[in-house]
Design a protein around this motif. Structure first.
Motif, short mmCIF file in Angstrom:
data_model
loop_
_atom_site.label_atom_id
_atom_site.label_comp_id
_atom_site.label_asym_id
_atom_site.label_seq_id
_atom_site.Cartn_x
_atom_site.Cartn_y
_atom_site.Cartn_z
N PHE A 1 0.84 -1.20 0.00
CA PHE A 1 0.00 0.00 0.00
C PHE A 1 0.88 1.25 0.00
N VAL A 2 1.91 1.27 0.86
CA VAL A 2 2.84 2.41 0.91
C VAL A 2 3.54 2.55 -0.44
N ARG A 3 3.98 1.43 -1.00
CA ARG A 3 4.64 1.48 -2.32
C ARG A 3 3.74 2.10 -3.37
N ASN A 4 2.47 1.70 -3.38
CA ASN A 4 1.54 2.22 -4.39
C ASN A 4 1.33 3.73 -4.23
N GLN A 5 1.30 4.19 -2.99
CA GLN A 5 1.18 5.63 -2.76
C GLN A 5 2.42 6.35 -3.26
N ARG A 6 3.56 5.74 -3.04
CA ARG A 6 4.82 6.33 -3.54
C ARG A 6 4.81 6.42 -5.07
N ARG A 7 4.30 5.41 -5.71
CA ARG A 7 4.27 5.41 -7.17
C ARG A 7 3.39 6.53 -7.71
N ILE A 8 2.29 6.79 -7.03
CA ILE A 8 1.42 7.90 -7.44
C ILE A 8 2.16 9.23 -7.32
N LYS A 9 2.85 9.41 -6.19
CA LYS A 9 3.62 10.64 -5.98
C LYS A 9 4.75 10.76 -7.01
N HIS A 10 5.36 9.63 -7.33
CA HIS A 10 6.43 9.58 -8.34
C HIS A 10 5.92 10.12 -9.68
N GLU A 11 4.78 9.65 -10.11
CA GLU A 11 4.22 10.10 -11.39
C GLU A 11 3.83 11.57 -11.33
N GLU A 12 3.27 11.99 -10.22
CA GLU A 12 2.88 13.39 -10.05
C GLU A 12 4.10 14.31 -10.19
N TYR A 13 5.17 13.94 -9.53
CA TYR A 13 6.36 14.78 -9.52
C TYR A 13 6.97 14.87 -10.92
N LEU A 14 7.04 13.74 -11.60
CA LEU A 14 7.66 13.73 -12.92
C LEU A 14 6.87 14.58 -13.92
N LYS A 15 5.57 14.68 -13.73
CA LYS A 15 4.75 15.49 -14.64
C LYS A 15 5.00 16.99 -14.47
N LYS A 16 5.44 17.40 -13.31
CA LYS A 16 5.53 18.83 -13.02
C LYS A 16 6.95 19.40 -13.18
N ILE A 17 7.97 18.54 -13.34
CA ILE A 17 9.34 19.06 -13.38
C ILE A 17 9.76 19.42 -14.80
N SER A 18 10.77 20.27 -14.87
CA SER A 18 11.36 20.63 -16.17
C SER A 18 12.40 19.60 -16.57
N PHE A 19 13.04 19.81 -17.71
CA PHE A 19 13.98 18.84 -18.26
C PHE A 19 15.30 18.84 -17.47
N THR A 20 15.58 17.72 -16.83
CA THR A 20 16.83 17.51 -16.09
C THR A 20 17.21 16.04 -16.27
N ASP A 21 18.24 15.60 -15.54
CA ASP A 21 18.65 14.19 -15.59
C ASP A 21 17.46 13.26 -15.33
N LEU A 22 16.69 13.56 -14.28
CA LEU A 22 15.59 12.68 -13.89
C LEU A 22 14.57 12.53 -15.02
N LYS A 23 14.24 13.62 -15.66
CA LYS A 23 13.28 13.58 -16.77
C LYS A 23 13.87 12.83 -17.97
N ALA A 24 15.16 13.00 -18.19
CA ALA A 24 15.83 12.31 -19.29
C ALA A 24 15.79 10.80 -19.09
N TYR A 25 16.09 10.36 -17.86
CA TYR A 25 16.07 8.92 -17.58
C TYR A 25 14.67 8.35 -17.70
N GLU A 26 13.66 9.11 -17.29
CA GLU A 26 12.28 8.65 -17.45
C GLU A 26 11.99 8.38 -18.93
N ALA A 27 12.38 9.32 -19.78
CA ALA A 27 12.13 9.17 -21.22
C ALA A 27 12.91 7.99 -21.80
#
Length: 574
Positions: A368-394
């Motif tokens: 349950f905690v993991r699933n909540q973390r995954r939701i937050k993970h997706e939320e954060y990635l949608k709001k950030i600008s282009f950096t290393d983290l966004k590049a690795y996601e792509a």
């Protein structure tokens, strides 16, 4: 058909013959003169697959990549002197990653050491602290005329028997124990003489298969403890693909009392596993850590990347820690209680033959905690600008199925740990010593040996460090390299010592303005660049549509924004 020739030196004949007898047929050769008898012997042998690589450091990592994939010993051949020392980074990696390498170093005779002779160092036992076995052979004189003195003949026979025994012991050790061995081979001149027929038939001492026992008393004791425990954690580090049978993955997935934590390099996938460990535990408090603390910790595989899970298990130790491995068990968490010297599948089939499960809320709560973390993970990635983290996601979204991914160390492997990857990807990284020095060479050797589509995902420093790894004739046409260029060692910007100063940028971050364009041209790669998310998506699709020429994509990210984006990522889970 070309007639096979042999080195005139019996010692070289013995080494080649015993390698053949034990199935060691992949030979990586670096040029030299003192090693000429070995080069002649191996290169003339029709069953030997020989590779020529000039740079010994790159040659050793290239061999390591081959051995990583075929899971059989690969031999390295070098001349005397400092050439041998260049193998050391790969030897230490092989030692800690249990990868079988055979180092065959040519040397001068013992009486020529430390007298001022050229290209000569103290080669005996040079890898002493990171080697399974060091065989120091005797020189064998090849007489021009028949020797009639029985005492001289006796000494020659004794030297020959000593050498045969040492070669056998070393080669058997590399097969039985899976790690590096060193055979130091002193040759007298002349070195280049060839003959049409061998003059010696060395004795092949058979390899012994170790048989490890698991006592019934210990089994009963452990089984009772397991059946009573309501919080069991299985942590899987570096692990070869397909090495754990699916029935055991499913069994643990169905046990409510078992929480399975997997790292990117574990190559284990299931929807009920915690596959992004740092994402789960980075913001936990003392009360939550105590709820996560297992009664039993069962570990499988090799090195673990996550510093956070190591810290957690050292502070919140389990009552029992069992490690399942045929060879060794590191007491990483300072609580090791049992080392079971069995293959995991063998242990599981014996220990869990009844396949009983224990009712417990342990797994369901943390999923349950993991699933909540995954939701937050997706939320954060949608709001950030282009950096290393966004590049690795792509990158991980766009990489096609069924690729072998070779990760470089430092930031790259850590970013990979933050994403749920496609199960068909096979993930590898040199985690034995966690160095950045041989990732490219390893990836090329692995790509060649596997025969499958391979991508090297690397940071800029690691790539430039091992740029000589591209200097060979064995790069597959469908080989891909993706370089994340953030103008330096970006990982240092997220460590405690970060500061915006000339001292920091020069000596820690080591900032630079280099690009891979000229290296790509020199070594025959098609070169691509990306500076934003749209370009990353476009260029990744381009490089995977072309398998006729090696491809290199260089992604440029903002050096001074990457660290804050990653730091804020973990804060977002609070």
């Amino acid at each position: 058909m070309k007639k096979r020739l042999y080195s005139k030196i019996p010692l070289a004949q013995s080494i080649v013959a015993l390698c053949e007898a034990k199935g060691i047929t992949n030979i990586v050769i670096s040029p030299g003169s003192r090693n000429a008898p070995l080069i002649i012997g191996f290169s003339e042998h029709p069953k030997m697959q020989c590779y020529s690589i000039v740079d010994e450091r790159c040659a050793a990592f290239f061999a390591l990549g081959i051995a990583q994939q075929i899971q059989k010993p690969v031999a390295l051949v070098c001349t005397s002197g400092s050439a041998l020392l260049n193998y050391y980074p790969a030897i230490s990696e092989a030692f800690y990653s249990d990868i079988p390498l055979v180092v065959l170093s040519a040397d001068r005779p013992v009486e020529r050491i430390d007298i001022g002779d050229g290209q000569t160092i103290r080669q005996k036992n040079v890898f002493e602290n990171h080697i399974l076995y060091s065989a120091n052979l005797y020189s064998e004189i090849v007489a021009e005329t028949k020797i009639n003195d029985p005492r001289v003949n006796q000494k020659q026979r004794e030297a020959q028997k000593h050498n045969e025994r040492e070669i056998n012991l070393a080669l058997n050790m590399v097969i039985e124990q899976k790690g590096p061995v060193h055979i130091n081979v002193p040759f007298y001149e002349p070195l280049y003489d060839k003959i049409e027929f061998p003059t010696i038939t060395p004795k092949n001492i058979p390899v012994e298969t170790p048989c490890h026992q698991f006592s019934k008393e210990l089994e009963v004791e452990m089984l009772l403890e397991w059946s009573q425990a309501k919080r069991k954690m299985i942590l899987i580090g570096v692990n070869s693909p397909d090495s754990i049978d699916q029935e055991w993955i499913e069994y643990f997935a169905n046990d409510p009392s078992v929480l399975v934590l997997t790292e990117t390099t574990s190559n284990i996938h299931h929807h009920s596993h915690i596959n992004c460990i740092d994402q789960l535990i980075s913001t936990l408090k003392d009360k939550e850590f105590k709820e996560l603390q297992p009664d039993i910790l069962l570990t499988i595989g090799g090195m673990v990347v996550s510093k956070r899970i190591k810290s957690f298990l050292r502070q919140y130790q389990p009552k029992s820690h069992w490690h399942i491995n045929l060879k060794k068990a590191y007491d990483t968490y300072f609580c090791l209680t049992e080392h079971i010297k069995l293959e995991p599948n063998v242990f599981f089939s014996r220990f869990f033959k009844d396949k009983k499960i224990k009712e417990s809320p342990y797994k369901s709560f943390w999923l349950f905690v993991r699933n909540q973390r995954r939701i937050k993970h997706e939320e954060y990635l949608k709001k950030i600008s282009f950096t290393d983290l966004k590049a690795y996601e792509a990158i991980f979204k766009e990489i096609p199925d069924k690729q072998m991914i070779q990760l470089s160390n430092s930031s790259t492997v850590r970013y990979a740990q933050l994403f749920t990857l496609k199960p068909s990807l096979k993930m590898f990284c040199n985690r034995g010593t966690s160095g950045i020095d041989g990732s490219t060479s390893t990836a090329i050797g692995a790509a060649l040996a596997s025969g499958g589509s391979t991508t090297l995902l690397t940071g800029d420093l690691s790539f430039f460090y091992d740029s000589n790894g591209l200097w060979n004739s064995y790069i597959p046409s469908d080989f891909k390299i993706i370089v994340i260029n953030n103008e330096g060692g970006g990982i240092f910007r997220i460590l405690p010592g970060k500061e915006e100063s000339l001292n920091f940028s020069t000596y820690f971050e080591t900032t630079h303005n280099l690009t891979a364009i000229h290296l790509s041209k020199m070594f025959g790669f098609d070169y691509h660049t990306a500076h934003n998310l749209e370009e990353v998506n476009e260029e990744i699709q381009k490089i995977y549509k072309n398998d006729s020429t090696p491809q290199l994509l260089e992604i440029f990210t903002p050096r001074k924004e990457n660290d804050n984006t990653l730091i804020d990522y973990f804060k977002y889970f609070i």
